[in-house]
Design a protein around this motif. Structure first.
Motif, PDB file in Angstrom:
ATOM      1  N   ILE A  44      -7.002   6.326   1.697  1.00  0.00           N
ATOM      2  CA  ILE A  44      -6.792   5.721   0.395  1.00  0.00           C
ATOM      3  C   ILE A  44      -6.148   4.442   0.699  1.00  0.00           C
ATOM      4  O   ILE A  44      -6.604   3.518   0.219  1.00  0.00           O
ATOM      5  CB  ILE A  44      -5.559   6.591  -0.266  1.00  0.00           C
ATOM      6  CG1 ILE A  44      -6.102   7.801  -0.507  1.00  0.00           C
ATOM      7  CG2 ILE A  44      -5.021   5.826  -1.467  1.00  0.00           C
ATOM      8  CD1 ILE A  44      -5.862   8.500  -2.030  1.00  0.00           C
ATOM      9  N   LEU A 102      -4.351  -1.219  -8.963  1.00  0.00           N
ATOM     10  CA  LEU A 102      -4.938  -0.662  -7.768  1.00  0.00           C
ATOM     11  C   LEU A 102      -3.800   0.147  -6.897  1.00  0.00           C
ATOM     12  O   LEU A 102      -4.272   1.145  -6.647  1.00  0.00           O
ATOM     13  CB  LEU A 102      -5.499  -1.758  -6.747  1.00  0.00           C
ATOM     14  CG  LEU A 102      -7.013  -2.124  -7.123  1.00  0.00           C
ATOM     15  CD1 LEU A 102      -7.427  -3.342  -6.033  1.00  0.00           C
ATOM     16  CD2 LEU A 102      -7.854  -1.022  -6.842  1.00  0.00           C
ATOM     17  N   ARG A 154      -4.055  -5.983  -8.404  1.00  0.00           N
ATOM     18  CA  ARG A 154      -3.388  -5.332  -7.312  1.00  0.00           C
ATOM     19  C   ARG A 154      -2.391  -4.225  -7.831  1.00  0.00           C
ATOM     20  O   ARG A 154      -2.510  -3.113  -7.063  1.00  0.00           O
ATOM     21  CB  ARG A 154      -2.660  -6.417  -6.611  1.00  0.00           C
ATOM     22  CG  ARG A 154      -2.452  -5.985  -5.013  1.00  0.00           C
ATOM     23  CD  ARG A 154      -1.249  -6.596  -4.332  1.00  0.00           C
ATOM     24  NE  ARG A 154      -0.523  -5.454  -4.092  1.00  0.00           N
ATOM     25  CZ  ARG A 154       1.020  -5.599  -3.736  1.00  0.00           C
ATOM     26  NH1 ARG A 154       1.461  -6.749  -4.016  1.00  0.00           N
ATOM     27  NH2 ARG A 154       1.445  -4.432  -3.132  1.00  0.00           N
ATOM     28  N   ARG A 201     -10.912 -15.327  -3.659  1.00  0.00           N
ATOM     29  CA  ARG A 201     -10.129 -16.191  -3.944  1.00  0.00           C
ATOM     30  C   ARG A 201     -10.221 -17.388  -2.853  1.00  0.00           C
ATOM     31  O   ARG A 201     -10.446 -18.663  -3.479  1.00  0.00           O
ATOM     32  CB  ARG A 201      -8.758 -15.951  -3.999  1.00  0.00           C
ATOM     33  CG  ARG A 201      -7.984 -16.719  -4.811  1.00  0.00           C
ATOM     34  CD  ARG A 201      -6.709 -16.086  -5.314  1.00  0.00           C
ATOM     35  NE  ARG A 201      -5.884 -16.839  -5.879  1.00  0.00           N
ATOM     36  CZ  ARG A 201      -4.407 -16.689  -6.079  1.00  0.00           C
ATOM     37  NH1 ARG A 201      -3.956 -15.542  -5.990  1.00  0.00           N
ATOM     38  NH2 ARG A 201      -3.685 -17.368  -6.581  1.00  0.00           N
ATOM     39  N   GLN A 260      -2.766 -10.334  -8.960  1.00  0.00           N
ATOM     40  CA  GLN A 260      -1.500  -9.425  -8.769  1.00  0.00           C
ATOM     41  C   GLN A 260      -1.494  -8.278  -9.795  1.00  0.00           C
ATOM     42  O   GLN A 260      -1.098  -7.343  -9.371  1.00  0.00           O
ATOM     43  CB  GLN A 260      -0.185 -10.329  -8.798  1.00  0.00           C
ATOM     44  CG  GLN A 260      -0.012 -11.254  -7.674  1.00  0.00           C
ATOM     45  CD  GLN A 260       0.158 -10.305  -6.155  1.00  0.00           C
ATOM     46  OE1 GLN A 260       0.490  -9.556  -6.155  1.00  0.00           O
ATOM     47  NE2 GLN A 260      -0.746 -11.077  -5.376  1.00  0.00           N
ATOM     48  N   SER A 316      -1.772 -11.638   2.190  1.00  0.00           N
ATOM     49  CA  SER A 316      -1.557 -12.755   1.440  1.00  0.00           C
ATOM     50  C   SER A 316      -1.731 -12.156  -0.070  1.00  0.00           C
ATOM     51  O   SER A 316      -1.417 -12.775  -0.919  1.00  0.00           O
ATOM     52  CB  SER A 316      -2.706 -13.944   1.472  1.00  0.00           C
ATOM     53  OG  SER A 316      -4.074 -13.470   0.900  1.00  0.00           O
ATOM     54  N   MET A 317      -2.242 -10.963  -0.401  1.00  0.00           N
ATOM     55  CA  MET A 317      -2.260 -10.384  -1.435  1.00  0.00           C
ATOM     56  C   MET A 317      -1.089  -9.539  -1.730  1.00  0.00           C
ATOM     57  O   MET A 317      -0.848  -9.101  -2.959  1.00  0.00           O
ATOM     58  CB  MET A 317      -3.360  -9.381  -1.667  1.00  0.00           C
ATOM     59  CG  MET A 317      -4.909 -10.292  -1.524  1.00  0.00           C
ATOM     60  SD  MET A 317      -5.208 -11.389  -3.012  1.00  0.00           S
ATOM     61  CE  MET A 317      -5.235 -10.102  -4.288  1.00  0.00           C
ATOM     62  N   ARG A 318      -0.490  -9.291  -0.908  1.00  0.00           N
ATOM     63  CA  ARG A 318       1.029  -8.142  -0.951  1.00  0.00           C
ATOM     64  C   ARG A 318       2.130  -9.162  -0.991  1.00  0.00           C
ATOM     65  O   ARG A 318       2.780  -9.318   0.037  1.00  0.00           O
ATOM     66  CB  ARG A 318       0.795  -7.299  -0.100  1.00  0.00           C
ATOM     67  CG  ARG A 318      -0.367  -6.290  -0.022  1.00  0.00           C
ATOM     68  CD  ARG A 318      -0.583  -5.886   1.572  1.00  0.00           C
ATOM     69  NE  ARG A 318      -0.061  -4.370   1.550  1.00  0.00           N
ATOM     70  CZ  ARG A 318       0.071  -3.895   2.635  1.00  0.00           C
ATOM     71  NH1 ARG A 318      -0.094  -4.136   3.843  1.00  0.00           N
ATOM     72  NH2 ARG A 318       0.785  -2.611   2.411  1.00  0.00           N
ATOM     73  N   LEU A 319       2.612  -9.974  -2.198  1.00  0.00           N
ATOM     74  CA  LEU A 319       3.358 -10.970  -1.884  1.00  0.00           C
ATOM     75  C   LEU A 319       4.780 -10.525  -1.738  1.00  0.00           C
ATOM     76  O   LEU A 319       5.647 -11.223  -1.139  1.00  0.00           O
ATOM     77  CB  LEU A 319       3.372 -11.730  -3.184  1.00  0.00           C
ATOM     78  CG  LEU A 319       2.056 -12.631  -3.595  1.00  0.00           C
ATOM     79  CD1 LEU A 319       2.204 -13.120  -4.789  1.00  0.00           C
ATOM     80  CD2 LEU A 319       1.771 -13.429  -2.525  1.00  0.00           C
ATOM     81  N   GLU A 320       5.109  -9.221  -2.190  1.00  0.00           N
ATOM     82  CA  GLU A 320       6.282  -8.690  -1.879  1.00  0.00           C
ATOM     83  C   GLU A 320       6.693  -8.395  -0.239  1.00  0.00           C
ATOM     84  O   GLU A 320       7.735  -8.072  -0.075  1.00  0.00           O
ATOM     85  CB  GLU A 320       6.794  -7.398  -2.891  1.00  0.00           C
ATOM     86  CG  GLU A 320       6.189  -5.920  -2.501  1.00  0.00           C
ATOM     87  CD  GLU A 320       4.689  -6.086  -2.379  1.00  0.00           C
ATOM     88  OE1 GLU A 320       4.085  -6.990  -3.208  1.00  0.00           O
ATOM     89  OE2 GLU A 320       4.082  -5.261  -2.158  1.00  0.00           O
ATOM     90  N   SER A 336      -3.972   4.179  -6.498  1.00  0.00           N
ATOM     91  CA  SER A 336      -4.092   4.633  -4.994  1.00  0.00           C
ATOM     92  C   SER A 336      -2.806   5.656  -5.031  1.00  0.00           C
ATOM     93  O   SER A 336      -3.231   6.851  -4.352  1.00  0.00           O
ATOM     94  CB  SER A 336      -3.679   3.728  -4.075  1.00  0.00           C
ATOM     95  OG  SER A 336      -4.857   2.817  -4.157  1.00  0.00           O
ATOM     96  N   MET A 368     -10.848  -9.124  -2.665  1.00  0.00           N
ATOM     97  CA  MET A 368     -10.208 -10.164  -3.717  1.00  0.00           C
ATOM     98  C   MET A 368      -9.725 -11.433  -3.014  1.00  0.00           C
ATOM     99  O   MET A 368      -9.953 -12.469  -3.560  1.00  0.00           O
ATOM    100  CB  MET A 368      -8.763  -9.289  -4.203  1.00  0.00           C
ATOM    101  CG  MET A 368      -9.402  -8.123  -5.151  1.00  0.00           C
ATOM    102  SD  MET A 368      -8.058  -7.175  -5.703  1.00  0.00           S
ATOM    103  CE  MET A 368      -7.014  -8.201  -6.761  1.00  0.00           C
ATOM    104  N   TYR A 392      -7.842   0.779  -0.401  1.00  0.00           N
ATOM    105  CA  TYR A 392      -6.779  -0.045  -1.076  1.00  0.00           C
ATOM    106  C   TYR A 392      -6.863  -1.298  -0.599  1.00  0.00           C
ATOM    107  O   TYR A 392      -7.363  -2.462  -1.056  1.00  0.00           O
ATOM    108  CB  TYR A 392      -5.540   0.684  -1.099  1.00  0.00           C
ATOM    109  CG  TYR A 392      -4.603  -0.475  -1.730  1.00  0.00           C
ATOM    110  CD1 TYR A 392      -4.549  -0.713  -2.938  1.00  0.00           C
ATOM    111  CD2 TYR A 392      -3.409  -0.752  -0.868  1.00  0.00           C
ATOM    112  CE1 TYR A 392      -3.605  -1.705  -3.660  1.00  0.00           C
ATOM    113  CE2 TYR A 392      -2.509  -1.550  -1.124  1.00  0.00           C
ATOM    114  CZ  TYR A 392      -2.487  -1.865  -2.609  1.00  0.00           C
ATOM    115  OH  TYR A 392      -1.373  -2.820  -3.098  1.00  0.00           O
ATOM    116  N   THR A 444     -10.110  -3.163  -0.688  1.00  0.00           N
ATOM    117  CA  THR A 444     -10.328  -3.976  -2.009  1.00  0.00           C
ATOM    118  C   THR A 444      -9.524  -5.391  -2.044  1.00  0.00           C
ATOM    119  O   THR A 444      -9.946  -6.307  -2.491  1.00  0.00           O
ATOM    120  CB  THR A 444      -9.999  -2.917  -2.913  1.00  0.00           C
ATOM    121  OG1 THR A 444     -10.674  -1.814  -2.909  1.00  0.00           O
ATOM    122  CG2 THR A 444     -10.252  -3.460  -4.453  1.00  0.00           C
ATOM    123  N   LEU A 445      -8.354  -5.244  -1.468  1.00  0.00           N
ATOM    124  CA  LEU A 445      -7.443  -6.353  -1.367  1.00  0.00           C
ATOM    125  C   LEU A 445      -8.105  -7.592  -0.585  1.00  0.00           C
ATOM    126  O   LEU A 445      -8.101  -8.815  -1.110  1.00  0.00           O
ATOM    127  CB  LEU A 445      -6.077  -6.170  -0.851  1.00  0.00           C
ATOM    128  CG  LEU A 445      -5.173  -5.170  -1.537  1.00  0.00           C
ATOM    129  CD1 LEU A 445      -3.967  -5.158  -0.954  1.00  0.00           C
ATOM    130  CD2 LEU A 445      -5.124  -5.764  -3.096  1.00  0.00           C
TER     131      LEU A 445
END
Lengths: 495, 315
Positions: A50, B11, B8, A65, B5, A261-265, B15, A61, A54, A57-58
């Motif tokens: 998974i 997703l 995301r 960008r 976001q 860079s896609m997982r800002l937190e 997941s 994305m 996941y 896919t990020l």
């Protein structure tokens, strides 16, 4: 004081203890209770399937960008902001901490700055040399003669060796240089809040739109001083010349940063990045005694602003050198050491948690979440490849006839096979993406290299074996044992 | 929140949802449990794993045709006895009754389906009385019905050809044919004679030199072995064990006299050691059978010398 030291020491032990604990527990279970071990492995395999889907896919994305913004003229975007009443009075302070890098590495980095689509009269360049390096003065003089007049101000600094409280780290050199730059800014009457500082590895060649992109994001950010600005690091400088092993590792590193860079937190600064100079001064510059200065600086700012600090991804690239050596085994060793240095970022964990313990204004949930993210990512890094590659088959090998006649003994290899099929599918996506970020093939490089660069992806399992988890486990073990690492810059390949 | 976001976040939660809904299914299935939605309970099940050679056989479970062909896994079987039948066109069906236990797998993974019309093919192209297969040389040797002519072919029966006639003095029917370790010579022996040939497999001619006929009239040859030097022969007769050169007029050397008649023998050409059985009368006057080992490797050179000396003595 003594108590703080003791707490810090306990915190240093935790990551290594957890990683080794997980590995040992699974091995013991494989021997004494293979069914339980197999259940855990199946859960982990499913989680990894998974996670792979996941994260891929990020990656797609982030890639999309990056691709979308590739041709954007960010300086024009900055000018448009002026129409909206947002004036661009920014100065860019660019610091290159240099250790032993020579003109062949430094000149292309400065040339890239010079070729930027941004007014050079708003750029202040600081070449931060180490005084203990005997060739530093000569290199500095050669660069000054070539580049001094190209920017608003150009400064060469020489960081003295053996300053009390310092280790031989990049952060110590960068801090020395930033302090000299601060003196220069005061003398020029430039305010700290008008300055954005970028601390680049010596081999960093920025994209021509980098400073336009950075300025735009700084000017449009609601709290520009409470953010770091992270470009996507790629290793394109010598990627066509680098051997397959090193190239794949560095492409994977770029991909990891794109995913992050896609997982800002969870996003934390890495390698070359930028931030407000005012914030840098407020938090007392980079740490002078820690190896992972690039990420610690983020946590320092995070603590200073009571958790209200973030990293803004810039979908613009900074290109560095692929680290490789004269032969295959030395390249593996070099890559291993580089990844171990990156994994030494686990030293952030005791730093952060100690900081949290002394900080009452940050919400407990934030403290727990950020500490957990940091710890979990490093522990996962240290164990994932070992679990998938080494521990995965153990129940079948050690479980004997009893385990192999169990339904789970029959199903375990099938699920592991499924995992590898998913990884294979994902790697097809990685191959395509790697082709897109690749710079044009230089003259003199055979077209056959294109084929090699696709076929070399079959080495991925081998790379996972060697530098999947071991460098991180090595780093955590060193930290747990109190054997601290000194900054040891990676020898980069030719450009 | 930017579009990326938002996507995301979707997703991520998707997941997480897949993980937590899929995990119980995967785990219970892996452990051999099946969820019964009627009773809302998990039942323990077993697995049958089927692999056949050749693949692609239809599977009948208790007479019911399954929607799968071998290799196949039959999952979620409630414990109990099942009749399995495998069917493949042109092959004999395969039947088995299997007992499935809870949370266990029955591995039927070494099934060979045999063809209904066996692939029998006649290899000889002339009438034959005997044949010998030499796996190392990839050859089959045939003897005609009269016991006078040798033929050869490869192991597929192809390239069948006549090798030639046995020497005229070779009177009775041959017992066995053996190729020398260097693959350059062959011997064929009957009860009293040994014929040594020098075949030339690449060409039509049978001999590069005439065959040698060694005669042991008055003795019963039990077995003959090639020594590893492909030059000497080790003979086991009803009376003794002897060594001779595979040459005309050579003088055999008698190594061991046997007390009993025909002995059981084994010759290890790797280290030139002969193992044989012979009887020995004990102090109590009773005859006992013993197994002996006779090493010929170190002695081979000496034997040669000995044979030469004998020949010189004769001359």
């Amino acid at each position: 004081m003594e108590k703080n030291k003791r707490i810090k020491r306990i915190l240093e032990v935790i990551p290594g203890f957890l990683s080794w604990g997980i590995i040992t527990l699974l091995i013991l279970l494989a021997i004494f209770n293979p069914v339980t071990c197999a259940v855990i492995i199946i859960i982990f395999d499913f989680y990894w399937i998974i996670r792979t889907v996941y994260l891929t896919t990020l990656l797609v994305m982030a890639h999309h960008r990056l691709y979308r913004q590739k041709e954007k003229n960010w300086l024009v975007e900055c000018h448009r902001l002026q129409v909206r009443g947002i004036a661009n009075n920014l100065y860019h302070l660019i610091i290159f901490p240099v250790y032993k890098e020579g003109l062949d590495v430094l000149r292309p980095s400065l040339k890239a700055l010079q070729e930027c689509n941004y007014p050079k009269d708003r750029m202040i360049v600081v070449m931060a040399f180490e005084e203990r390096n005997p060739g530093a003065r000569g290199t500095a003089a050669a660069l000054e003669s070539e580049f001094k007049v190209k920017f608003f101000r150009y400064l060469s600094t020489f960081h003295p060796d053996g300053i009390s409280g310092e280790s031989r780290t990049k952060g110590a050199n960068a801090t020395w240089a930033a302090k000299r730059a601060a003196e220069l800014l005061r003398s020029e009457g430039i305010k700290d809040e008008e300055v954005v500082v970028s601390c680049f590895d010596a081999d960093t060649c920025v994209d021509k739109e980098y400073f336009g992109c950075l300025s735009y994001h700084f000017l449009t950010s609601p709290k520009p001083h409470q953010a770091s600005y992270q470009p996507i690091p790629v290793y394109n400088n010598n990627i066509w010349q680098a051997p397959s092993f090193a190239r794949l590792v560095e492409i994977s590193s770029s991909f990891c940063q794109m995913i992050e860079s896609m997982r800002l937190e969870k996003f934390v600064t890495f390698s070359s990045h930028s931030m407000s100079f005012k914030t840098l001064v407020d938090i007392d510059y980079w740490p002078v005694d820690m190896v992972s200065d690039d990420s610690v600086i983020y946590w320092k700012a995070f603590l200073f602003y009571k958790g209200d600090y973030r990293v803004i991804p810039l979908y613009n690239t900074v290109s560095m050198d692929v680290a490789y050596s004269s032969n295959f085994f030395k390249t593996i060793e070099m890559q291993y050491k580089q990844k171990r240095r990156w994994a030494w970022g686990i030293e952030n964990f005791p730093f952060l948690v100690s900081g949290f313990l002394n900080e009452r204004q940050i919400p407990l949930v934030t403290k727990i979440r950020r500490s957990f993210h940091l710890l979990e990512s490093h522990v996962t890094w240290a164990v994932w490849a070992i679990i998938l590659v080494f521990i995965g088959p153990l129940p079948i090998i050690l479980g004997g006839a009893f385990f192999n006649q169990m339904a789970i003994g029959y199903n375990l290899p099938k699920i592991t096979g499924l995992l590898f099929n998913f990884t294979f599918l994902a790697s097809l996506v990685w191959v395509v993406l790697s082709r897109i970020i690749l710079p044009p093939r230089p003259r003199g490089v055979s077209w056959m290299k294109n084929v090699v660069m696709i076929l070399e992806w079959v080495m991925v399992p081998f790379i996972i074996l060697i530098i999947g988890s071991l460098p991180a486990l090595d780093a955590q073990t060193h930290l747990a044992l109190g054997r601290y690492m000194e900054f040891n810059p990676t020898q980069k390949g030719i450009k | 929140m930017s579009n990326d976001q938002r996507i995301r976040a979707i997703l991520f939660y998707l997941s997480v949802a897949i993980f937590f809904t899929g995990l119980p299914v995967i785990l219970s299935s892996s452990l051999g449990y099946k969820f019964n939605p009627r009773t809302l309970k998990f039942a323990k099940t077993g697995i049958i794993s089927l692999k056949t050679q050749p693949q692609g056989a239809s599977i009948y479970l208790d007479g019911e045709l399954l929607n799968d062909k071998t290799p196949a896994t039959i999952n979620e079987l409630l414990p109990g006895s099942y009749n399995i039948k495998l069917e493949l066109k042109y092959y004999y069906p395969w039947f088995f009754q299997v007992n499935v236990e809870p949370r266990k797998v029955v591995r039927l993974e070494k099934i060979i389906l045999f063809p209904t019309r066996s692939n029998i093919e006649q290899l000889n192209q002339d009438k034959v009385a005997r044949f010998w297969a030499d796996k190392d040389n990839g050859r089959i040797y045939y003897l005609n019905q009269e016991g006078t002519i040798l033929y050869e072919s490869d192991l597929k029966g192809e390239r069948f050809k006549e090798l030639g006639s046995l020497p005229p003095g070779f009177v009775s029917f041959p017992k066995e044919l053996k190729t020398s370790p260097d693959k350059e010579k062959m011997l064929i022996f009957n009860a009293h004679q040994i014929a040594v040939f020098y075949p030339k497999p690449q060409e039509e001619a049978f001999y590069i030199q005439p065959p040698v006929l060694l005669d042991f009239s008055g003795q019963q040859i039990h077995n003959v072995f090639w020594h590893s030097d492909s030059y000497h022969l080790v003979l086991v007769t009803d009376r003794n064990i002897k060594v001779t050169e595979a040459q005309a007029n050579s003088s055999p050397v008698n190594l061991v006299n046997l007390n009993s008649g025909v002995s059981e023998v084994f010759y290890n050409v790797d280290n030139d050691t002969l193992y044989f059985m012979d009887s020995q009368t004990g102090e109590d006057g009773v005859s006992y059978d013993n197994v002996y080992k006779l090493e010929l490797n170190k002695k081979a050179a000496l034997l040669n010398e000995l044979i030469k000396l004998r020949q010189n003595g004769k001359e």
